[in-house]
Design a protein around this motif. Structure first.
Motif, PDB file in Angstrom:
ATOM      1  N   PHE A 136      44.302  53.569  35.143  1.00  0.00           N
ATOM      2  CA  PHE A 136      43.441  52.759  36.265  1.00  0.00           C
ATOM      3  C   PHE A 136      43.211  54.215  37.458  1.00  0.00           C
ATOM      4  N   GLU A 140      39.699  55.645  38.571  1.00  0.00           N
ATOM      5  CA  GLU A 140      39.155  55.775  40.055  1.00  0.00           C
ATOM      6  C   GLU A 140      38.920  57.146  40.449  1.00  0.00           C
ATOM      7  N   MET A 144      35.093  57.796  41.763  1.00  0.00           N
ATOM      8  CA  MET A 144      35.043  57.929  42.982  1.00  0.00           C
ATOM      9  C   MET A 144      34.004  59.152  43.216  1.00  0.00           C
ATOM     10  N   TYR A 147      30.397  58.294  41.904  1.00  0.00           N
ATOM     11  CA  TYR A 147      29.702  57.502  43.023  1.00  0.00           C
ATOM     12  C   TYR A 147      28.784  58.514  43.802  1.00  0.00           C
ATOM     13  N   ALA A 162      22.771  53.567  43.513  1.00  0.00           N
ATOM     14  CA  ALA A 162      24.257  54.104  44.001  1.00  0.00           C
ATOM     15  C   ALA A 162      25.118  52.421  44.258  1.00  0.00           C
ATOM     16  N   LEU A 163      24.340  51.715  45.330  1.00  0.00           N
ATOM     17  CA  LEU A 163      24.849  50.672  45.672  1.00  0.00           C
ATOM     18  C   LEU A 163      25.322  49.678  44.698  1.00  0.00           C
ATOM     19  N   VAL A 166      28.206  51.241  42.532  1.00  0.00           N
ATOM     20  CA  VAL A 166      29.437  51.213  43.088  1.00  0.00           C
ATOM     21  C   VAL A 166      30.200  49.652  43.179  1.00  0.00           C
ATOM     22  N   VAL A 167      29.327  48.819  43.502  1.00  0.00           N
ATOM     23  CA  VAL A 167      29.667  47.564  43.747  1.00  0.00           C
ATOM     24  C   VAL A 167      30.222  46.707  42.447  1.00  0.00           C
ATOM     25  N   LEU A 170      33.508  48.678  41.725  1.00  0.00           N
ATOM     26  CA  LEU A 170      34.658  47.845  42.424  1.00  0.00           C
ATOM     27  C   LEU A 170      35.074  46.784  42.094  1.00  0.00           C
ATOM     28  N   VAL A 171      34.269  45.907  41.691  1.00  0.00           N
ATOM     29  CA  VAL A 171      34.582  44.587  40.885  1.00  0.00           C
ATOM     30  C   VAL A 171      35.396  44.855  39.527  1.00  0.00           C
ATOM     31  N   ALA A 174      39.024  46.079  40.494  1.00  0.00           N
ATOM     32  CA  ALA A 174      39.829  44.929  40.922  1.00  0.00           C
ATOM     33  C   ALA A 174      40.346  44.036  39.476  1.00  0.00           C
ATOM     34  N   LEU A 177      42.832  46.091  37.603  1.00  0.00           N
ATOM     35  CA  LEU A 177      44.403  45.823  38.278  1.00  0.00           C
ATOM     36  C   LEU A 177      44.794  44.596  37.894  1.00  0.00           C
ATOM     37  N   LEU A 178      43.985  43.335  37.977  1.00  0.00           N
ATOM     38  CA  LEU A 178      44.515  42.318  37.671  1.00  0.00           C
ATOM     39  C   LEU A 178      44.997  42.087  36.195  1.00  0.00           C
TER      40      LEU A 178
ATOM     41  N   VAL B  37      33.924  42.395  48.213  1.00  0.00           N
ATOM     42  CA  VAL B  37      34.487  43.463  47.094  1.00  0.00           C
ATOM     43  C   VAL B  37      36.118  43.773  47.602  1.00  0.00           C
ATOM     44  N   TYR B  47      47.961  39.517  44.027  1.00  0.00           N
ATOM     45  CA  TYR B  47      48.422  39.004  42.644  1.00  0.00           C
ATOM     46  C   TYR B  47      49.694  40.022  42.181  1.00  0.00           C
ATOM     47  N   LEU B  99      27.652  54.072  52.434  1.00  0.00           N
ATOM     48  CA  LEU B  99      26.564  54.014  51.502  1.00  0.00           C
ATOM     49  C   LEU B  99      25.752  52.800  52.147  1.00  0.00           C
TER      50      LEU B  99
END
Lengths: 523, 119
Positions: A136, A140, A144, A147, A162-163, A166-167, A170-171, A174, A177-178, B37, B47, B99
């Motif tokens: 992970f 990243e 990074m 991006y 890029a927006l 990136v979004v 990022l989701v 997450a 990570l979960l 986000v 969590y 950004l």
């Protein structure tokens, strides 16, 4: 302990920091950056010699800071990571030499070189790590940098692409990570080898492992750009500078594929489904669950990418859609291998995926660089404004042609063997549907490259093309990659043996576990 | 209070954070999307901590690791993981905000619908 494992990582990291410190002296910075990339190639060569994929095929580990696995972070060297690292090293050197000419000097001075090398740090770390949380972190690091590289020109198109990129990522992070947190709480370990051992021993509830591994799978599919997670690909690849697109398509995407092979074939394949096994599915292993999923996603990618590419009106867009389709070709044999319990077919399927990944890395890298050179020459990559490039820039056009032929799969180029192995896997597994999808994909590949060739390179030179002027240094890099593709095809025996050793390593779970948890070298 | 009770409360909190984050990500305003986000990634961090469990004392060896009469120690690994994830999250959120500003400078809007129409 073998220092060769960590050498590529350290070389890339030192180069990244060095180029950051020498920003004020642009010549020194470029020199350092190129030297670092060469050094990286040397370090990878040393790594490959230690692993010796064609001979002893060693698997060994390096415990960071001397913390013993499974408590510390482990780096693992085996023929699979050796295969991935070696082709990444060559492509990244090519793309970097190209960037030194292509990217404007202000951009290079500001941040290009450090970002490029930090991206390589992330890629290298992902190929080497033996710990899922560490994976992970490397993801990243890689993301990074990517991006910033996607938004590098920072115009309207770049900021919008890029927006989105990136979004989404990022989701994705997450979610990753979960999944990792859940796996840790279910199995009590983060070390991949220890995880494989725990799952192999049984006693873990299969349902949470299945669900969490599926969550993790979505993240890798997003990184690899498989349908239905493909929608960020075209915008991001078109926005990024040409050498960055070459790296994103050629190398960064393959990290997602590598993670699927490593985690699902080596690690999660150890788990048994128990009462969760669905009727009609073969095999008790968790892996057999992913077979149909991989197969459907790969088929959809081949079709979406292929039909999308046929309709594009610019070279970059065509190449971006083409990469969606080609990743489908990489994952299709993986799907067939996962469904089949037969070890020969599994080895063949993974080897086919690795060979195809290598071929796609070189060919798509070349094509994106060629597209950049076309842009540099003409000022556009839109087909209506192109035409007759083969007259104006014969060497560039010939190299583009070689890259296109490699993706179509014409002997003796490496792509021929890649396609052949994909068909062979489908044939041996008796998957008629797989054969049909691969055939449609192959026809679509021919269709969109013929279209690109006809509209961009043949015919009367357009006004813009006539006034264009190509730079020799850019064309030289593209030509070298074309020569490399021919060499890979002619000397295919070595490539295949390396890929087969990689596939064996991915399937030899016990050797992987022993190498990490006992720290000894395994033959 | 028993050792498992806070986990149920936290499970509910994490669930609502995920719902809130998802709701914000689906908004038209880019700033809200970035908010969404970062809320989702914070929920993921929570969590992780919750998964480590709350039974046991603080995992600080120097203090003997046996506060509050507990004999076991809470798993310190998840806390180390979350620290790493927070640092990464901090960097990415900062970048996402910069950004957003660049998008505003280039397009004169932070409305995703308008942004999509200009493509």
């Amino acid at each position: 302990m073998n220092q060769a494992v960590i050498a590529p990582l350290l070389v890339a990291l030192i180069t990244a920091i060095g180029t950051l410190l020498t920003r004020r002296f642009s010549r020194v910075q470029i020199g350092l950056s190129l030297a670092g990339s060469l050094g990286y190639l040397v370090a990878v060569y040393a790594f490959v010699t230690e692993v010796d994929p064609l001979g002893a095929a060693n698997t060994f580990s390096y415990q960071l800071s001397g913390w013993v696995a499974p408590y510390g972070i482990t780096l693992v060297a085996d023929p699979l990571s050796a295969f991935m690292l070696s082709f990444s090293a060559i492509i990244s050197l090519g793309a970097l030499v190209y960037s030194a000419v292509y990217v404007d000097s202000f951009g290079q001075r500001v941040s290009y070189h450090p970002l490029y090398h930090f991206m390589m740090v992330g890629v290298t770390g992902s190929f080497l790590t033996g710990d899922i949380f560490n994976l992970f972190v490397w993801f990243e690091v890689m993301l990074m940098s990517s991006y910033v590289l996607v938004v590098f020109y920072s115009g309207p198109e770049q900021t919008r692409a890029a927006l989105q990129y990136v979004v989404l990522n990022l989701v994705g992070s997450a979610v990753m990570l979960l999944a990792i947190g859940g796996l840790y709480s279910t199995t009590g370990t983060l070390n991949m080898a220890d995880l494989a051992q725990t799952l192999q021993a049984g006693g873990t509830a299969p349902a949470p492992v299945l669900g969490l591994s599926a969550l993790l799978f979505a993240v890798f599919a997003l990184k690899a750009g498989l349908v239905p997670f493909q929608f960020w690909v075209p915008a991001a690849y078109r926005a990024a500078p040409a050498p960055v697109s070459a790296m994103l398509a050629g190398v960064v995407k393959k990290v997602g594929v590598y993670a699927i092979v490593r985690l699902y074939f080596t690690v999660f394949g150890a788990a048994t489904l128990g009462e969760l096994a669905l009727p009609g599915f073969s095999g008790e292993s968790l892996l057999s669950f992913y077979g149909p999923i991989l197969f459907v996603m790969a088929s959809a990618s081949i079709l979406v990418g292929g039909f999308g590419a046929v309709g594009r009106d610019d070279i970059d867009g065509l190449l971006a859609y083409s990469s969606i389709g080609q990743v489908g070709f990489i994952v299709l044999p993986l799907g067939i291998a996962a469904t089949s319990g037969d070890p020969t077919i599994q080895t063949l399927g993974i080897a086919a995926a690795l060979v195809y990944a290598l071929n796609h890395g070189f060919a798509k890298g070349l094509l994106f660089l060629a597209s950049g050179a076309v842009y540099d020459t003409v000022g556009t990559t839109e087909f209506p404004d192109l035409g007759g490039l083969s007259e104006k820039a014969p060497v560039l056009s010939a190299s583009f042609f070689v890259g296109a032929l490699a993706l179509i799969g014409i002997p003796p180029l490496s792509g021929f063997f890649g396609k052949l192995l994909v068909f062979d896997t489908a044939g041996q597994a008796g998957s008629n549907l797989g054969l049909a999808v691969a055939l449609i994909g192959a026809i679509l590949t021919i269709a969109y490259f013929s279209r690109a060739w006809n509209r961009g390179f043949w015919g009367e030179p357009s006004l813009l093309v006539q006034h264009g002027d190509s730079r020799t240094s850019l064309v030289a890099v593209v030509l070298l990659l074309a020569v490399a593709i021919v060499i890979l095809g002619v000397g295919f025996d070595v490539v295949y043996r390396a890929a087969e050793a990689g596939a064996d390593a991915a399937l030899n779970r016990q050797a992987y576990i022993d190498a990490v948890l006992q720290g000894g070298e395994q033959a | 209070m028993t050792a498992t009770e806070p986990q149920f409360v936290l499970a509910a909190v994490i669930a609502s954070l995920f719902a809130l984050g998802t709701f914000l990500v689906l908004r038209r305003d880019i700033v809200r999307v970035v908010w969404g986000v970062s809320i989702i990634s914070q929920a993921a961090n929570m969590y992780l901590v919750t998964m480590g469990g709350f039974a046991g004392s603080v995992p600080i060896l120097g203090h003997g690791g046996g506060h509050g009469g507990e004999t076991t120690i809470t798993d310190p690994l998840v806390q180390a993981l979350v620290l790493t994830a927070i640092v990464i999250g901090f960097g990415t959120t900062a970048f996402a905000l910069v950004l957003t500003y660049r998008v505003y400078e280039e397009h004169g809007t932070i409305d995703l619908f308008e942004l999509g129409e200009r493509a």
